[in-house]
Design a protein around this motif. Sequence first.
Motif, PDB file in Angstrom:
ATOM      1  N   LEU A  92      46.311  56.643  13.861  1.00 32.93           N
ATOM      2  CA  LEU A  92      45.839  55.424  14.525  1.00 32.93           C
ATOM      3  C   LEU A  92      46.790  54.287  14.172  1.00 32.93           C
ATOM      4  O   LEU A  92      47.119  54.092  13.003  1.00 32.93           O
ATOM      5  CB  LEU A  92      44.432  55.110  14.012  1.00 32.93           C
ATOM      6  CG  LEU A  92      43.571  54.106  14.755  1.00 32.93           C
ATOM      7  CD1 LEU A  92      43.161  54.666  16.112  1.00 32.93           C
ATOM      8  CD2 LEU A  92      42.325  53.787  13.938  1.00 32.93           C
ATOM      9  N   ALA A 122      47.743  58.319  23.052  1.00 34.79           N
ATOM     10  CA  ALA A 122      46.457  57.831  23.554  1.00 34.79           C
ATOM     11  C   ALA A 122      46.564  56.322  23.765  1.00 34.79           C
ATOM     12  O   ALA A 122      46.727  55.563  22.802  1.00 34.79           O
ATOM     13  CB  ALA A 122      45.338  58.145  22.561  1.00 34.79           C
ATOM     14  N   ALA A 124      44.867  53.556  23.957  1.00 34.06           N
ATOM     15  CA  ALA A 124      43.556  52.952  23.704  1.00 34.06           C
ATOM     16  C   ALA A 124      43.612  51.430  23.544  1.00 34.06           C
ATOM     17  O   ALA A 124      42.605  50.812  23.204  1.00 34.06           O
ATOM     18  CB  ALA A 124      42.915  53.588  22.467  1.00 34.06           C
ATOM     19  N   VAL A 159      40.147  57.595  23.618  1.00 29.54           N
ATOM     20  CA  VAL A 159      40.375  58.464  22.458  1.00 29.54           C
ATOM     21  C   VAL A 159      39.665  59.803  22.663  1.00 29.54           C
ATOM     22  O   VAL A 159      40.231  60.867  22.377  1.00 29.54           O
ATOM     23  CB  VAL A 159      39.896  57.772  21.157  1.00 29.54           C
ATOM     24  CG1 VAL A 159      39.960  58.740  19.974  1.00 29.54           C
ATOM     25  CG2 VAL A 159      40.751  56.541  20.868  1.00 29.54           C
ATOM     26  N   SER A 162      41.657  61.827  25.043  1.00 28.24           N
ATOM     27  CA  SER A 162      42.923  62.232  24.421  1.00 28.24           C
ATOM     28  C   SER A 162      42.728  63.407  23.473  1.00 28.24           C
ATOM     29  O   SER A 162      43.515  64.360  23.471  1.00 28.24           O
ATOM     30  CB  SER A 162      43.533  61.052  23.654  1.00 28.24           C
ATOM     31  OG  SER A 162      43.733  59.948  24.492  1.00 28.24           O
ATOM     32  N   ILE A 176      47.529  57.191  18.489  1.00 25.31           N
ATOM     33  CA  ILE A 176      46.597  56.318  19.204  1.00 25.31           C
ATOM     34  C   ILE A 176      47.011  54.854  19.087  1.00 25.31           C
ATOM     35  O   ILE A 176      47.070  54.291  17.986  1.00 25.31           O
ATOM     36  CB  ILE A 176      45.162  56.486  18.653  1.00 25.31           C
ATOM     37  CG1 ILE A 176      44.721  57.954  18.743  1.00 25.31           C
ATOM     38  CG2 ILE A 176      44.189  55.581  19.404  1.00 25.31           C
ATOM     39  CD1 ILE A 176      43.385  58.240  18.060  1.00 25.31           C
ATOM     40  N   THR A 178      46.085  50.968  19.609  1.00 23.65           N
ATOM     41  CA  THR A 178      44.843  50.183  19.659  1.00 23.65           C
ATOM     42  C   THR A 178      45.156  48.727  19.975  1.00 23.65           C
ATOM     43  O   THR A 178      46.294  48.277  19.845  1.00 23.65           O
ATOM     44  CB  THR A 178      44.071  50.250  18.322  1.00 23.65           C
ATOM     45  OG1 THR A 178      44.858  49.627  17.290  1.00 23.65           O
ATOM     46  CG2 THR A 178      43.763  51.682  17.932  1.00 23.65           C
ATOM     47  N   ILE A 195      35.879  54.459  17.241  1.00 25.43           N
ATOM     48  CA  ILE A 195      36.957  55.445  17.421  1.00 25.43           C
ATOM     49  C   ILE A 195      36.856  56.542  16.361  1.00 25.43           C
ATOM     50  O   ILE A 195      36.997  57.730  16.655  1.00 25.43           O
ATOM     51  CB  ILE A 195      38.338  54.747  17.371  1.00 25.43           C
ATOM     52  CG1 ILE A 195      38.538  53.908  18.638  1.00 25.43           C
ATOM     53  CG2 ILE A 195      39.467  55.762  17.214  1.00 25.43           C
ATOM     54  CD1 ILE A 195      39.771  53.033  18.620  1.00 25.43           C
TER      55      ILE A 195
END
Length: 288
Positions: A92, A122, A124, A159, A162, A176, A178, A195
């Motif tokens: 992340l 991802a 996100a 997420v 993904s 990911i 964010t 998440i």
Amino acid sequence: MGFFDKIKKLAIFSGFTKLTDEFFDELEESLILADMGMETTMKAVEELRRRTKANHIKDVEGGRECMKEILAEMLQVGDLSLDLSGKPAVVLFIGVNGVGKTTTIGKIGHDLKEQGQKVIFAAADTFRAAAAEQLAIWADRCGVEIVKQGEGADPAAVVYDSLTAAKARKADVVLIDTAGRLHNKANLMNELNKISRVVDQVCPDSSRETLLVLDATTGQNGLIQAKQFKEAAGITGIALTKLDGTAKGGIAIAIAQELGVPVKFAGVGEGIDDLKPFDPAAFADALI
């Protein structure tokens, strides 16, 4: 030419020949100006005094080698490598807008792909206009898959999609992106917790990393940001960007010491190969 050669060196070691009181005073000032912070600087200089005295080192060249060792040791906090043990591994990326977060994801994705890993991005960050498009450009450039939805979509839903895709396609790593905001820590925590619950649900056995991307040129402000994100999100590592000749490299040491969080990646330029796993010894050598 080494990876960290773009870092601005401390001139103090070329201005003296002997380890005098004046040298130590100026060294303190140089380190503070290099954004190492008062507390971390005092700790480093005190240790240099102790070691040079114990080893009867009186010349600056000997002091330089000693200082390299001290700074490298100060940077050895926690595990410097990225934990990709669980499949799919989940990384992340958090950080405020403008620090190079999406670019960092692209560069790490590129390196992982070069190592033979199957990677999925991802997208996100559904809050910032064009964030998904920017990540899609990197996905295309790196030759990796991307999962995205429309602007304003629920980040946790992205997420979920993904991770589901990663399991179906037997991907090794999911990176990911964010939303880059910290104006409301409660909102950030809620979003990241949501998440995290999705990861628990879809990929309970995944290894996880939470990397904070920081712009080295922001100096002590970056350290304040890092403290806030650590409180809100529980970061496992730092990716330090824009660590070139205009940056003050001491911030890496301040982060490691004051936060107890390892710097895992360092970026020294805009190129796709200008972000590498962090090497404390090479960094200390370049700085000193």
